[in-house]
Design a protein around this motif. Structure first.
Motif, PDB file in Angstrom:
ATOM      1  N   LEU A  71       0.805  -1.223   0.000  1.00 53.12           N
ATOM      2  CA  LEU A  71       0.000   0.000   0.000  1.00 53.12           C
ATOM      3  C   LEU A  71       0.839   1.275   0.000  1.00 53.12           C
ATOM      4  O   LEU A  71       0.476   2.263  -0.646  1.00 53.12           O
ATOM      5  N   LEU A  72       1.952   1.271   0.713  1.00 57.92           N
ATOM      6  CA  LEU A  72       2.730   2.496   0.897  1.00 57.92           C
ATOM      7  C   LEU A  72       3.862   2.690  -0.103  1.00 57.92           C
ATOM      8  O   LEU A  72       4.310   3.819  -0.307  1.00 57.92           O
ATOM      9  N   SER A  73       4.350   1.637  -0.718  1.00 60.65           N
ATOM     10  CA  SER A  73       5.507   1.779  -1.609  1.00 60.65           C
ATOM     11  C   SER A  73       5.263   2.726  -2.791  1.00 60.65           C
ATOM     12  O   SER A  73       6.166   3.501  -3.120  1.00 60.65           O
ATOM     13  N   PRO A  74       4.085   2.744  -3.441  1.00 59.19           N
ATOM     14  CA  PRO A  74       3.897   3.726  -4.528  1.00 59.19           C
ATOM     15  C   PRO A  74       4.001   5.172  -4.045  1.00 59.19           C
ATOM     16  O   PRO A  74       4.591   6.011  -4.725  1.00 59.19           O
ATOM     17  N   LYS A  75       3.474   5.451  -2.869  1.00 60.69           N
ATOM     18  CA  LYS A  75       3.551   6.807  -2.326  1.00 60.69           C
ATOM     19  C   LYS A  75       4.995   7.176  -1.993  1.00 60.69           C
ATOM     20  O   LYS A  75       5.425   8.306  -2.222  1.00 60.69           O
ATOM     21  N   ILE A  76       5.733   6.234  -1.470  1.00 61.41           N
ATOM     22  CA  ILE A  76       7.136   6.489  -1.129  1.00 61.41           C
ATOM     23  C   ILE A  76       7.964   6.707  -2.394  1.00 61.41           C
ATOM     24  O   ILE A  76       8.838   7.573  -2.427  1.00 61.41           O
ATOM     25  N   ILE A  77       7.678   5.951  -3.432  1.00 64.25           N
ATOM     26  CA  ILE A  77       8.384   6.127  -4.707  1.00 64.25           C
ATOM     27  C   ILE A  77       8.146   7.534  -5.246  1.00 64.25           C
ATOM     28  O   ILE A  77       9.086   8.221  -5.662  1.00 64.25           O
ATOM     29  N   LEU A  78       6.895   7.991  -5.230  1.00 67.91           N
ATOM     30  CA  LEU A  78       6.578   9.331  -5.740  1.00 67.91           C
ATOM     31  C   LEU A  78       7.178  10.419  -4.850  1.00 67.91           C
ATOM     32  O   LEU A  78       7.619  11.458  -5.354  1.00 67.91           O
ATOM     33  N   LEU A  79       7.216  10.201  -3.549  1.00 72.14           N
ATOM     34  CA  LEU A  79       7.847  11.153  -2.650  1.00 72.14           C
ATOM     35  C   LEU A  79       9.335  11.287  -2.973  1.00 72.14           C
ATOM     36  O   LEU A  79       9.884  12.395  -2.974  1.00 72.14           O
ATOM     37  N   ASN A  80       9.967  10.166  -3.246  1.00 74.36           N
ATOM     38  CA  ASN A  80      11.380  10.169  -3.603  1.00 74.36           C
ATOM     39  C   ASN A  80      11.619  10.910  -4.921  1.00 74.36           C
ATOM     40  O   ASN A  80      12.586  11.659  -5.043  1.00 74.36           O
ATOM     41  N   VAL A  81      10.731  10.724  -5.890  1.00 74.52           N
ATOM     42  CA  VAL A  81      10.849  11.429  -7.176  1.00 74.52           C
ATOM     43  C   VAL A  81      10.744  12.926  -6.943  1.00 74.52           C
ATOM     44  O   VAL A  81      11.519  13.714  -7.495  1.00 74.52           O
ATOM     45  N   GLY A  82       9.791  13.334  -6.101  1.00 68.53           N
ATOM     46  CA  GLY A  82       9.628  14.761  -5.796  1.00 68.53           C
ATOM     47  C   GLY A  82      10.865  15.367  -5.171  1.00 68.53           C
ATOM     48  O   GLY A  82      11.282  16.474  -5.525  1.00 68.53           O
ATOM     49  N   ARG A  83      11.474  14.633  -4.236  1.00 65.68           N
ATOM     50  CA  ARG A  83      12.698  15.124  -3.605  1.00 65.68           C
ATOM     51  C   ARG A  83      13.834  15.245  -4.621  1.00 65.68           C
ATOM     52  O   ARG A  83      14.600  16.198  -4.592  1.00 65.68           O
ATOM     53  N   GLN A  84      13.951  14.263  -5.512  1.00 64.96           N
ATOM     54  CA  GLN A  84      15.009  14.292  -6.517  1.00 64.96           C
ATOM     55  C   GLN A  84      14.828  15.465  -7.475  1.00 64.96           C
ATOM     56  O   GLN A  84      15.803  16.098  -7.877  1.00 64.96           O
ATOM     57  N   VAL A  85      13.589  15.752  -7.840  1.00 68.59           N
ATOM     58  CA  VAL A  85      13.318  16.872  -8.750  1.00 68.59           C
ATOM     59  C   VAL A  85      13.724  18.184  -8.101  1.00 68.59           C
ATOM     60  O   VAL A  85      14.407  19.006  -8.717  1.00 68.59           O
ATOM     61  N   LEU A  86      13.326  18.389  -6.854  1.00 76.72           N
ATOM     62  CA  LEU A  86      13.664  19.646  -6.184  1.00 76.72           C
ATOM     63  C   LEU A  86      15.164  19.776  -5.931  1.00 76.72           C
ATOM     64  O   LEU A  86      15.700  20.883  -5.934  1.00 76.72           O
ATOM     65  N   LYS A  87      15.851  18.641  -5.711  1.00 79.83           N
ATOM     66  CA  LYS A  87      17.309  18.678  -5.503  1.00 79.83           C
ATOM     67  C   LYS A  87      18.056  19.056  -6.779  1.00 79.83           C
ATOM     68  O   LYS A  87      19.173  19.555  -6.705  1.00 79.83           O
ATOM     69  N   ALA A  88      17.430  18.838  -7.928  1.00 82.66           N
ATOM     70  CA  ALA A  88      18.096  19.098  -9.198  1.00 82.66           C
ATOM     71  C   ALA A  88      18.268  20.594  -9.474  1.00 82.66           C
ATOM     72  O   ALA A  88      19.059  20.981 -10.329  1.00 82.66           O
ATOM     73  N   TYR A  89      17.516  21.426  -8.761  1.00 85.56           N
ATOM     74  CA  TYR A  89      17.573  22.870  -8.980  1.00 85.56           C
ATOM     75  C   TYR A  89      18.331  23.561  -7.858  1.00 85.56           C
ATOM     76  O   TYR A  89      18.200  23.205  -6.694  1.00 85.56           O
ATOM     77  N   THR A  90      19.096  24.592  -8.235  1.00 87.03           N
ATOM     78  CA  THR A  90      19.792  25.391  -7.229  1.00 87.03           C
ATOM     79  C   THR A  90      18.807  26.377  -6.607  1.00 87.03           C
ATOM     80  O   THR A  90      17.702  26.574  -7.119  1.00 87.03           O
ATOM     81  N   HIS A  91      19.218  27.010  -5.528  1.00 85.74           N
ATOM     82  CA  HIS A  91      18.365  27.994  -4.855  1.00 85.74           C
ATOM     83  C   HIS A  91      18.021  29.147  -5.804  1.00 85.74           C
ATOM     84  O   HIS A  91      16.889  29.625  -5.830  1.00 85.74           O
ATOM     85  N   LYS A  92      18.999  29.567  -6.586  1.00 85.73           N
ATOM     86  CA  LYS A  92      18.789  30.680  -7.530  1.00 85.73           C
ATOM     87  C   LYS A  92      17.779  30.280  -8.612  1.00 85.73           C
ATOM     88  O   LYS A  92      16.907  31.074  -8.990  1.00 85.73           O
ATOM     89  N   GLU A  93      17.884  29.044  -9.112  1.00 89.79           N
ATOM     90  CA  GLU A  93      16.935  28.566 -10.122  1.00 89.79           C
ATOM     91  C   GLU A  93      15.524  28.472  -9.549  1.00 89.79           C
ATOM     92  O   GLU A  93      14.557  28.837 -10.221  1.00 89.79           O
ATOM     93  N   LYS A  94      15.421  27.998  -8.321  1.00 88.42           N
ATOM     94  CA  LYS A  94      14.107  27.907  -7.683  1.00 88.42           C
ATOM     95  C   LYS A  94      13.494  29.289  -7.499  1.00 88.42           C
ATOM     96  O   LYS A  94      12.300  29.477  -7.702  1.00 88.42           O
ATOM     97  N   LYS A  95      14.321  30.245  -7.127  1.00 85.04           N
ATOM     98  CA  LYS A  95      13.837  31.612  -6.905  1.00 85.04           C
ATOM     99  C   LYS A  95      13.297  32.219  -8.201  1.00 85.04           C
ATOM    100  O   LYS A  95      12.296  32.932  -8.180  1.00 85.04           O
ATOM    101  N   SER A  96      13.941  31.910  -9.320  1.00 83.36           N
ATOM    102  CA  SER A  96      13.469  32.450 -10.597  1.00 83.36           C
ATOM    103  C   SER A  96      12.353  31.611 -11.214  1.00 83.36           C
ATOM    104  O   SER A  96      11.740  32.021 -12.199  1.00 83.36           O
TER     105      SER A  96
END
Length: 176
Positions: A71-96
């Motif tokens: 039940l929980l593994s699909p949600k955890i997989i998507l949470l991990n994808v979200g974290r990886q996406v946000l990590k791919a951007y620098t603070h300056k890129e996120k701000k813009s």
């Protein structure tokens, strides 16, 4: 002149990337493995414990872990994808990237979709835009096959989003 103003947040970026990730073969394979194969093996181990050792308590714990895993593994997989996406951007890129966007269809300059964003003012030719898609609570204006302007209905500050999206569709068809 049609114009909309909305707020683009990190949740909206995660939603778009999760939506795209769910359509990939990698996600389907991970779901198959984590929802069926691993819990199935765990349940076989639990059944073995019950029938061979007669240990109901241990086998029920194993069954519970298998069900929770499924039940929980699909949600955890998507949470991990979200974290990886946000990590791919620098603070300056996120701000813009995150903040208030204003999209305008100006009859005085009908060859472009005008965008005012935290990164500045941009003009996008209609011939460069691919399509408009509708999702639950979102409208996506695709710039290419993997990039889109994500417009969340929840953070719309001003304008008529359905009318704007229909006009964008018409303009894309007209200039395609």
């Amino acid at each position: 002149m049609l114009e909309i103003e909305y707020e683009f947040r990190d949740e909206d970026l995660n939603h778009f990337n999760e939506m795209r990730f769910k359509k990939t073969d990698e996600y389907r394979n991970q779901i198959k493995k984590n929802r069926w194969i691993v819990p199935g093996i765990m349940m076989l181990i639990g059944a073995f414990y019950y029938y061979y050792y007669g240990d109901l308590k241990a086998s029920s714990y194993i069954f519970l872990v298998a069900v929770l895993w499924a039940l929980l593994s699909p949600k955890i997989i998507l949470l991990n994808v979200g974290r990886q996406v946000l990590k791919a951007y620098t603070h300056k890129e996120k701000k813009s990237m995150f903040g208030t966007y204003v999209l305008t269809i100006d009859p005085a300059n009908p060859n472009f979709l005008h965008e005012k964003s935290p990164s500045g003012k941009n003009k996008m030719a209609w011939s460069e835009l691919v399509r408009v898609d509708y999702g639950k609570g979102y409208v996506y204006i695709y710039l290419d096959l993997s990039t889109a302007l994500v417009i969340p209905e929840a953070t719309l500050k001003r304008g008529d989003l359905p009318a704007f999206a229909k006009q964008v569709e018409k303009m894309i068809e007209r200039f395609a």
